[in-house]
Write a protein that holds these residues in place. Structure first.
Motif, PDB file in Angstrom:
ATOM      1  N   ILE A 163      67.400  68.564  71.102  1.00  0.00           N
ATOM      2  CA  ILE A 163      67.650  67.299  70.407  1.00  0.00           C
ATOM      3  C   ILE A 163      67.841  66.164  71.406  1.00  0.00           C
ATOM      4  CG2 ILE A 163      69.201  66.100  68.809  1.00  0.00           C
ATOM      5  CD1 ILE A 163      69.821  68.838  67.557  1.00  0.00           C
ATOM      6  N   GLU A 164      68.528  66.441  72.496  1.00  0.00           N
ATOM      7  CA  GLU A 164      68.766  65.401  73.502  1.00  0.00           C
ATOM      8  C   GLU A 164      67.464  64.933  74.144  1.00  0.00           C
ATOM      9  OE1 GLU A 164      71.528  66.967  76.268  1.00  0.00           O
ATOM     10  OE2 GLU A 164      73.276  66.693  74.958  1.00  0.00           O
ATOM     11  N   LEU A 165      66.533  65.869  74.373  1.00  0.00           N
ATOM     12  CA  LEU A 165      65.270  65.491  74.994  1.00  0.00           C
ATOM     13  C   LEU A 165      64.350  64.760  74.004  1.00  0.00           C
ATOM     14  CD1 LEU A 165      64.547  68.728  77.075  1.00  0.00           C
ATOM     15  CD2 LEU A 165      65.303  66.502  77.937  1.00  0.00           C
ATOM     16  N   GLY A 221      74.885  63.562  74.469  1.00  0.00           N
ATOM     17  CA  GLY A 221      75.773  63.592  75.623  1.00  0.00           C
ATOM     18  C   GLY A 221      76.107  62.228  76.185  1.00  0.00           C
ATOM     19  N   ASP A 222      75.201  61.260  76.009  1.00  0.00           N
ATOM     20  CA  ASP A 222      75.463  59.915  76.518  1.00  0.00           C
ATOM     21  C   ASP A 222      76.178  59.034  75.511  1.00  0.00           C
ATOM     22  OD1 ASP A 222      73.473  59.556  74.673  1.00  0.00           O
ATOM     23  OD2 ASP A 222      72.037  58.625  76.044  1.00  0.00           O
ATOM     24  N   GLY A 223      76.581  59.619  74.374  1.00  0.00           N
ATOM     25  CA  GLY A 223      77.300  58.868  73.365  1.00  0.00           C
ATOM     26  C   GLY A 223      76.444  58.297  72.257  1.00  0.00           C
ATOM     27  N   THR A 224      75.142  58.455  72.342  1.00  0.00           N
ATOM     28  CA  THR A 224      74.253  57.936  71.300  1.00  0.00           C
ATOM     29  C   THR A 224      74.482  58.687  69.994  1.00  0.00           C
ATOM     30  OG1 THR A 224      72.573  57.391  72.965  1.00  0.00           O
ATOM     31  CG2 THR A 224      71.845  57.528  70.656  1.00  0.00           C
ATOM     32  N   GLU A 225      74.582  57.943  68.896  1.00  0.00           N
ATOM     33  CA  GLU A 225      74.781  58.532  67.579  1.00  0.00           C
ATOM     34  C   GLU A 225      73.448  58.579  66.832  1.00  0.00           C
ATOM     35  OE1 GLU A 225      77.624  59.667  66.352  1.00  0.00           O
ATOM     36  OE2 GLU A 225      79.072  58.937  67.825  1.00  0.00           O
ATOM     37  N   ALA A 230      69.872  75.692  79.798  1.00  0.00           N
ATOM     38  CA  ALA A 230      69.360  74.576  79.003  1.00  0.00           C
ATOM     39  C   ALA A 230      69.706  73.235  79.644  1.00  0.00           C
ATOM     40  CB  ALA A 230      69.917  74.642  77.585  1.00  0.00           C
ATOM     41  N   GLU A 231      70.927  73.109  80.148  1.00  0.00           N
ATOM     42  CA  GLU A 231      71.341  71.843  80.749  1.00  0.00           C
ATOM     43  C   GLU A 231      70.549  71.514  81.998  1.00  0.00           C
ATOM     44  OE1 GLU A 231      75.493  72.239  81.355  1.00  0.00           O
ATOM     45  OE2 GLU A 231      76.023  71.905  79.237  1.00  0.00           O
ATOM     46  N   GLY A 232      69.989  72.540  82.641  1.00  0.00           N
ATOM     47  CA  GLY A 232      69.197  72.294  83.841  1.00  0.00           C
ATOM     48  C   GLY A 232      67.773  71.836  83.556  1.00  0.00           C
ATOM     49  N   CYS A 233      67.384  71.793  82.291  1.00  0.00           N
ATOM     50  CA  CYS A 233      66.027  71.376  81.927  1.00  0.00           C
ATOM     51  C   CYS A 233      65.997  69.865  81.727  1.00  0.00           C
ATOM     52  CB  CYS A 233      65.562  72.075  80.651  1.00  0.00           C
ATOM     53  SG  CYS A 233      65.488  73.878  80.793  1.00  0.00           S
ATOM     54  N   THR A 234      65.059  69.218  82.398  1.00  0.00           N
ATOM     55  CA  THR A 234      64.960  67.757  82.305  1.00  0.00           C
ATOM     56  C   THR A 234      63.762  67.302  81.486  1.00  0.00           C
ATOM     57  OG1 THR A 234      63.730  67.699  84.394  1.00  0.00           O
ATOM     58  CG2 THR A 234      66.131  67.451  84.513  1.00  0.00           C
TER      59      THR A 234
END
Length: 285
Positions: A205-207, A244-248, A93-97
């Protein structure tokens, strides 16, 4: 003893006795005494035949068995629900951009046993750039059949609930589940199954990076927020999901529509949650 010496009345008595014993006919002309021992001359003579053994064939010396190297022991497969599979899912999953890469990774992932019993992989529905992202628990029978999340009776209720605050799948909200395959019989997914799929859900969610995250049901809320609190304590209270970048991201746990179908009295509480979501979107705008 001659037959003339036997009186006629005695012969008649003997014949009656034979008939009473079941002897009502004669087979031969002369009577045969079956209890008399056979004469020595009539006894069969046993003939002994001497068997000459065949000539012994000299045995050939056995060829030595060639020594073979023992085959290498097969590498045991990774058992289902192994923690290693969770790590594999997280690395994949982390390798997906992009969202397309993530969907392809989910569809190709073979580590989750639920995929073996499901008909379809149910990824998501709606527009990815929608302000609200809804995360449910798992696909049901209708979702498994059609390959889309929240399309059954509970999904129709979800659509009506979101439409009440002006949100539709055409652009208002994007919807998915923490699991991409239906558990058999709609059972509660195991922790290992949740762990494997949650690795993809977190990247999902991150994407998407929604403005507001809505967690529908206790399984989704506890898994995404990593808490042991039940939905009764979590719903109606704003939480925060950190990227992961700290965004809430403001996060609202609420009842699953399937629960509302079973307990209609809880719809009032869900309506309060929807009003809170509507207000949050206005504040963020």
């Amino acid at each position: 003893m001659a037959d003339a010496a036997i009186a006629p009345q005695d012969l008649a008595a003997i014949l009656r006795w034979y008939v009473e014993q079941g002897l009502d006919e004669t087979i031969g002309e002369e009577p045969v005494d079956r209890f008399a021992l056979p004469s020595p001359a009539a006894a069969p003579v046993a003939v002994t035949v001497a068997m000459t053994p065949p000539a012994a064939t000299p045995a050939r010396p056995a060829a030595p068995t060639p020594l073979r190297a023992a085959p290498p022991a097969p590498r045991p497969p990774v058992p289902l629900e192994s923690p290693q599979l969770v790590e594999d899912a997280r690395a994949l999953a982390e390798g997906c951009t992009t969202l397309a890469e993530l969907e392809a990774a989910v569809r190709s992932f073979e580590g989750c046993a639920l995929k073996r019993t499901a008909k379809n992989t149910v990824f998501a529905d709606g527009l990815p750039d929608a302000p609200v992202m809804v995360v449910g628990e798992a696909p049901g029978a209708d979702e498994d059949r059609l390959g889309k999340p929240f399309v059954g009776v509970s999904g129709q209720l979800m659509d009506r609930m979101m439409e009440a605050i002006g949100l539709t799948r055409a652009g208002g909200f994007y919807i998915t589940n923490i699991l991409f395959w239906r558990p058999p019989g709609n059972r509660t997914p195991t922790l290992a199954e949740q762990g494997m799929c949650l690795a993809f859900t977190r990247r999902h969610i991150e994407l998407i990076r929604p403005k507001v995250l809505v967690l529908a049901g206790g399984v989704a809320a506890k898994a995404v927020l990593d808490t042991a609190e039940g939905i009764m304590r979590l719903r109606g209270k704003w939480a925060s999901y950190r990227l992961g970048d700290g965004t809430e991201i403001p996060t609202m746990p609420t009842f699953h529509p399937a629960y509302l179908l079973r307990t209609p009295a809880s719809k009032r509480q869900s309506w309060m949650d929807l009003l809170a979501i509507e207000k949050k979107l206005k504040d963020l705008a």
